[in-house]
Design a protein around this motif. Structure first.
Motif, mmCIF file in Angstrom:
data_model
loop_
_atom_site.group_PDB
_atom_site.id
_atom_site.type_symbol
_atom_site.label_atom_id
_atom_site.label_comp_id
_atom_site.label_asym_id
_atom_site.label_seq_id
_atom_site.Cartn_x
_atom_site.Cartn_y
_atom_site.Cartn_z
ATOM 1 N N HIS A 317 -15.263 11.226 -12.833
ATOM 2 C CA HIS A 317 -15.788 11.760 -14.103
ATOM 3 C C HIS A 317 -14.665 12.275 -15.006
ATOM 4 C CE1 HIS A 317 -19.725 11.200 -12.509
ATOM 5 N NE2 HIS A 317 -19.584 12.105 -11.561
ATOM 6 N N PHE A 318 -13.632 11.525 -15.131
ATOM 7 C CA PHE A 318 -12.479 11.999 -15.916
ATOM 8 C C PHE A 318 -12.809 12.051 -17.410
ATOM 9 C CE2 PHE A 318 -8.022 11.747 -17.493
ATOM 10 C CZ PHE A 318 -7.595 12.926 -16.909
ATOM 11 N N LYS A 319 -13.685 11.143 -17.832
ATOM 12 C CA LYS A 319 -14.079 11.142 -19.254
ATOM 13 C C LYS A 319 -14.734 12.485 -19.608
ATOM 14 C CE LYS A 319 -16.644 8.407 -22.649
ATOM 15 N NZ LYS A 319 -17.150 9.598 -23.293
ATOM 16 N N GLN A 320 -15.530 12.970 -18.664
ATOM 17 C CA GLN A 320 -16.220 14.257 -18.870
ATOM 18 C C GLN A 320 -15.198 15.402 -19.001
ATOM 19 O OE1 GLN A 320 -19.594 14.208 -16.180
ATOM 20 N NE2 GLN A 320 -19.457 16.445 -16.087
ATOM 21 N N ILE A 321 -14.153 15.337 -18.210
ATOM 22 C CA ILE A 321 -13.099 16.375 -18.280
ATOM 23 C C ILE A 321 -12.449 16.335 -19.670
ATOM 24 C CG2 ILE A 321 -10.827 17.102 -17.388
ATOM 25 C CD1 ILE A 321 -11.729 16.093 -14.618
ATOM 26 N N ASN A 322 -12.118 15.149 -20.115
ATOM 27 C CA ASN A 322 -11.524 14.986 -21.459
ATOM 28 C C ASN A 322 -12.481 15.483 -22.539
ATOM 29 O OD1 ASN A 322 -8.943 13.894 -21.233
ATOM 30 N ND2 ASN A 322 -9.692 11.816 -20.977
ATOM 31 N N ASP A 323 -13.736 15.068 -22.400
ATOM 32 C CA ASP A 323 -14.734 15.421 -23.436
ATOM 33 C C ASP A 323 -14.973 16.922 -23.472
ATOM 34 O OD1 ASP A 323 -14.877 12.772 -23.972
ATOM 35 O OD2 ASP A 323 -16.825 12.414 -23.003
ATOM 36 N N THR A 324 -14.942 17.568 -22.312
ATOM 37 C CA THR A 324 -15.246 19.009 -22.264
ATOM 38 C C THR A 324 -14.038 19.864 -22.631
ATOM 39 O OG1 THR A 324 -16.671 18.451 -20.396
ATOM 40 C CG2 THR A 324 -16.296 20.798 -20.797
ATOM 41 N N TYR A 325 -12.872 19.529 -22.088
ATOM 42 C CA TYR A 325 -11.706 20.417 -22.253
ATOM 43 C C TYR A 325 -10.629 19.853 -23.182
ATOM 44 C CZ TYR A 325 -13.907 22.458 -18.169
ATOM 45 O OH TYR A 325 -14.807 23.021 -17.300
ATOM 46 N N GLY A 326 -10.798 18.624 -23.598
ATOM 47 C CA GLY A 326 -9.803 18.022 -24.500
ATOM 48 C C GLY A 326 -8.807 17.140 -23.754
ATOM 49 N N HIS A 327 -8.165 16.281 -24.530
ATOM 50 C CA HIS A 327 -7.241 15.290 -23.989
ATOM 51 C C HIS A 327 -6.009 15.946 -23.349
ATOM 52 C CE1 HIS A 327 -6.932 10.929 -24.068
ATOM 53 N NE2 HIS A 327 -5.620 11.086 -24.102
ATOM 54 N N LYS A 328 -5.595 17.097 -23.968
ATOM 55 C CA LYS A 328 -4.395 17.781 -23.447
ATOM 56 C C LYS A 328 -4.651 18.297 -22.029
ATOM 57 C CE LYS A 328 -0.765 20.736 -25.279
ATOM 58 N NZ LYS A 328 -0.518 21.463 -24.034
ATOM 59 N N ALA A 329 -5.854 18.857 -21.833
ATOM 60 C CA ALA A 329 -6.215 19.325 -20.490
ATOM 61 C C ALA A 329 -6.241 18.131 -19.539
ATOM 62 C CB ALA A 329 -7.570 20.012 -20.530
ATOM 63 N N THR A 387 -4.802 25.818 -13.370
ATOM 64 C CA THR A 387 -4.928 26.739 -14.505
ATOM 65 C C THR A 387 -4.636 26.009 -15.810
ATOM 66 O OG1 THR A 387 -4.135 28.451 -13.042
ATOM 67 C CG2 THR A 387 -4.151 28.985 -15.391
ATOM 68 N N PHE A 388 -5.616 26.023 -16.692
ATOM 69 C CA PHE A 388 -5.411 25.530 -18.061
ATOM 70 C C PHE A 388 -6.085 26.579 -18.941
ATOM 71 C CE2 PHE A 388 -6.368 23.007 -21.860
ATOM 72 C CZ PHE A 388 -5.115 22.456 -22.091
ATOM 73 N N LEU A 389 -5.275 27.568 -19.319
ATOM 74 C CA LEU A 389 -5.830 28.798 -19.927
ATOM 75 C C LEU A 389 -6.769 28.493 -21.103
ATOM 76 C CD1 LEU A 389 -2.628 31.018 -19.735
ATOM 77 C CD2 LEU A 389 -4.700 31.226 -18.355
ATOM 78 N N PRO A 390 -7.881 29.171 -21.238
ATOM 79 C CA PRO A 390 -8.320 30.296 -20.388
ATOM 80 C C PRO A 390 -9.121 29.851 -19.155
ATOM 81 C CG PRO A 390 -9.824 30.060 -22.234
ATOM 82 C CD PRO A 390 -8.827 28.951 -22.363
ATOM 83 N N GLN A 391 -9.246 28.528 -18.917
ATOM 84 C CA GLN A 391 -10.072 28.100 -17.788
ATOM 85 C C GLN A 391 -9.249 27.792 -16.541
ATOM 86 O OE1 GLN A 391 -9.798 26.498 -20.656
ATOM 87 N NE2 GLN A 391 -11.656 25.574 -21.376
ATOM 88 N N GLU A 392 -10.004 27.645 -15.465
ATOM 89 C CA GLU A 392 -9.432 27.067 -14.245
ATOM 90 C C GLU A 392 -10.196 25.780 -14.007
ATOM 91 O OE1 GLU A 392 -9.571 29.896 -11.038
ATOM 92 O OE2 GLU A 392 -7.418 30.191 -11.279
ATOM 93 N N LEU A 393 -9.477 24.679 -13.926
ATOM 94 C CA LEU A 393 -10.141 23.384 -13.805
ATOM 95 C C LEU A 393 -9.980 22.830 -12.390
ATOM 96 C CD1 LEU A 393 -8.813 21.726 -17.099
ATOM 97 C CD2 LEU A 393 -10.769 23.247 -16.801
ATOM 98 N N SER A 394 -10.867 21.887 -12.063
ATOM 99 C CA SER A 394 -10.718 21.210 -10.781
ATOM 100 C C SER A 394 -11.159 19.760 -10.933
ATOM 101 C CB SER A 394 -11.536 21.914 -9.700
ATOM 102 O OG SER A 394 -12.890 21.912 -10.080
ATOM 103 N N MET A 395 -10.813 18.939 -9.993
ATOM 104 C CA MET A 395 -11.217 17.531 -10.069
ATOM 105 C C MET A 395 -11.325 16.962 -8.662
ATOM 106 S SD MET A 395 -7.654 15.817 -11.359
ATOM 107 C CE MET A 395 -6.176 16.767 -11.035
ATOM 108 N N THR A 396 -12.000 15.824 -8.569
ATOM 109 C CA THR A 396 -12.084 15.121 -7.284
ATOM 110 C C THR A 396 -11.669 13.670 -7.511
ATOM 111 O OG1 THR A 396 -14.403 14.557 -7.636
ATOM 112 C CG2 THR A 396 -13.957 16.599 -6.422
ATOM 113 N N VAL A 397 -11.468 12.978 -6.383
ATOM 114 C CA VAL A 397 -11.020 11.591 -6.493
ATOM 115 C C VAL A 397 -11.801 10.716 -5.504
ATOM 116 C CG1 VAL A 397 -9.119 11.873 -4.813
ATOM 117 C CG2 VAL A 397 -8.970 10.082 -6.536
ATOM 118 N N SER A 398 -12.050 9.474 -5.915
ATOM 119 C CA SER A 398 -12.636 8.488 -5.003
ATOM 120 C C SER A 398 -11.530 7.505 -4.624
ATOM 121 C CB SER A 398 -13.772 7.733 -5.690
ATOM 122 O OG SER A 398 -14.797 8.647 -6.036
ATOM 123 N N ILE A 399 -11.530 7.111 -3.343
ATOM 124 C CA ILE A 399 -10.433 6.272 -2.841
ATOM 125 C C ILE A 399 -10.981 5.070 -2.065
ATOM 126 C CG2 ILE A 399 -8.318 6.248 -1.426
ATOM 127 C CD1 ILE A 399 -8.225 9.341 -1.762
ATOM 128 N N GLY A 400 -10.455 3.897 -2.372
ATOM 129 C CA GLY A 400 -10.771 2.687 -1.594
ATOM 130 C C GLY A 400 -9.521 2.276 -0.837
#
Ligand SMILES: Nc1nc2c(ncn2[C@@H]2O[C@H](COP(=O)(O)OP(=O)(O)OP(=O)(O)O)[C@@H](O)[C@H]2O)c(=O)[nH]1
Length: 433
Positions: A317-329, A387-400
């Motif tokens: 869901h990387f698009k969601q991360i970009n859409d929510t926190y911006g491209h820089k995040a 840390t990407f102030l003021p938030q703390e972000l996290s992500m997961t990955v799928s692997i084949g």
């Protein structure tokens, strides 16, 4: 030494500030010049600067800090030491120096060289000060450049070594080609070899030929030393694989110009290689490099009947991360992701092959660890808060992960890709193998 031309240069303040760890001593009696030089230095470097307006103040600085200084930049004529006595003071304190003066003369120039100054600059324009600032950066940088000097004459070796050390190079020495080769094999980060021709056991030509078997011209510079009166030798050195040659006895300024030019060329080639092979954002290898090097590894492993595995990674869901926190995040997360990959898969071929897609090739002893390393990476990533102030972000990955040998690397990647999509379809944040 340098007689600086008075042409106006564009000051590009967008350049990043380089950190210089050791402090610099500026000795100048004219306040305006001292302030200007200090400001120019601080605009280019993050460095501690000590200043002195006369001989007595310089002496006091040296008594406290002489072991710490990278170098001193000094005006030759000071009110309480008008005959250049500052040079002897700095020499006694074993502090390297760049001297600055308002006048130029051949006698003064040769005296300065004899007294072992790094460089002698005429204060005729702003360019002179800019040159001094640039030179400080180069001297600091030289400590990272390992040079190997090969000469059977102890006297000649000592003279050239002193010239190189004055410029802060990391210098290794050898008495003949055999010794040099052994040293080179033990020290793979040697950047430049300076070799004499006539030596016992192995001469300069044979050394050059042997070194060229180990490193190409773009990665190792070799400068041959030929004696005056033998013009053939220089050409022969180049034909045997040297990058350049110099005539002995070596003149200090020519030696440094040639060395600096050769090192700059190597650095430029290195920058080009990095730009061609690496991804700009993360510093990982790019798709092109992965496929060319990966194919070579694949063929080598196949011909030795060794096993090989390939894993495809896609951030969830990387698009969601970009859409929510911006491209820089998003970019910051990609950089973090790449750093973790470098750490966990440090003994494997790792690349960013698309926007949020990455690849790892496992071979040799690493093959058996492929699944456990992928699981370790996935778990560590999921647990990390970035840390990407003021938030703390996290992500997961799928692997084949595909561990059976196919006809070529491309076929293995396609199988790994199918498994990656199975991982996505099964709910993400997992490894399918
Ligand atoms: N910040 C940033 N985003 C990028 C970069 N390259 C690609 N992307 C973004 O990565 C996102 C990929 O989105 P999708 O292919 O839809 O996939 P996803 O949202 O990760 O969803 P799933 O893969 O199905 O989990 C897009 O929004 C791209 O714009 C980059 O260099 N920086």
């Amino acid at each position: 030494m340098v007689n600086v031309r008075d042409n106006i240069r564009n000051n590009n303040n967008a350049q990043p500030v380089k950190r210089i760890i050791k402090p610099i001593l500026i000795i100048e009696d004219q306040d305006s010049l001292l302030v200007m030089l200090k400001q120019l230095m601080l605009a280019s470097y993050d460095v501690q600067i000590h200043t002195a307006s006369n001989y007595a103040q310089a002496k006091s600085c040296l008594s406290k800090h002489r072991h710490e200084y990278l170098l001193a930049i000094c005006d030759l004529n000071l009110p309480d030491a008008p005959k250049g006595e500052i040079v002897d003071l700095l020499n006694r304190a074993k502090v390297r120096m760049i001297t600055m003066t308002g006048s130029f003369g051949e006698k003064l120039r040769s005296t300065m060289i004899e007294k072992g100054v790094i460089d002698y600059i005429i204060k005729d324009s702003i360019n002179a000060y800019e040159y001094a600032v640039e030179l400080v950066g180069r001297i600091d940088n030289n400590a990272k450049n390992k040079l190997l000097l090969v000469d059977d004459s102890a006297t000649s070796r000592a003279i050239i070594e002193q010239m190189l050390r004055l410029q802060n190079f990391d210098v290794l020495t050898a008495e003949n080609g055999h010794q040099a080769l052994t040293l080179f094999e033990q020290t793979p980060d040697i950047k430049l070899v300076l070799t004499d021709y006539q030596m016992p056991e192995m001469d300069g030509f044979n050394l050059t030929l042997a070194l060229r078997q180990l490193q190409p011209k773009e990665q190792l510079a070799i400068i041959g030393l030929s004696s005056t009166g033998n013009s053939e030798l220089g050409a022969q050195f180049i034909k045997n694989g040297a990058n350049d040659f110099l005539t002995k006895p070596v003149a200090y300024e020519e030696l440094l110009c040639r060395i600096n030019q050769n090192i700059s060329l190597l650095d430029y080639m290195e920058a080009l290689r990095t730009a061609a092979n690496c991804d700009f954002l993360t510093g990982l290898f790019n798709r092109r490099y992965f496929f060319s090097t990966g194919e070579d590894i694949f063929q080598a492993q196949r011909s030795s009947a060794s096993q090989i595995a390939v894993a495809m990674f896609d951030i969830d869901h990387f698009k969601q991360i970009n859409d929510t926190y911006g491209h820089k995040a998003g970019d910051e997360l990609l950089v973090y992701f790449a750093q973790l990959m470098k750490k966990v898969f440090c003994q494997n071929l790792v690349a960013r092959i698309g926007g949020e897609e990455f690849c790892v090739l496992f071979y040799g002893e690493q093959f058996a660890k492929a699944l456990s390393l992928c699981q370790q990476f996935r778990e560590q990533l999921a647990q990390t808060k970035i840390t990407f102030l003021p938030q703390e972000l996290s992500m997961t990955v799928s692997i084949g992960l595909h561990q059976q040998l196919e006809d070529n690397l491309d076929a293995m990647l396609k199988k790994a890709d199918v498994k990656l999509y199975q991982a996505k379809a099964a709910g993400r944040n997992q490894v399918i193998n």
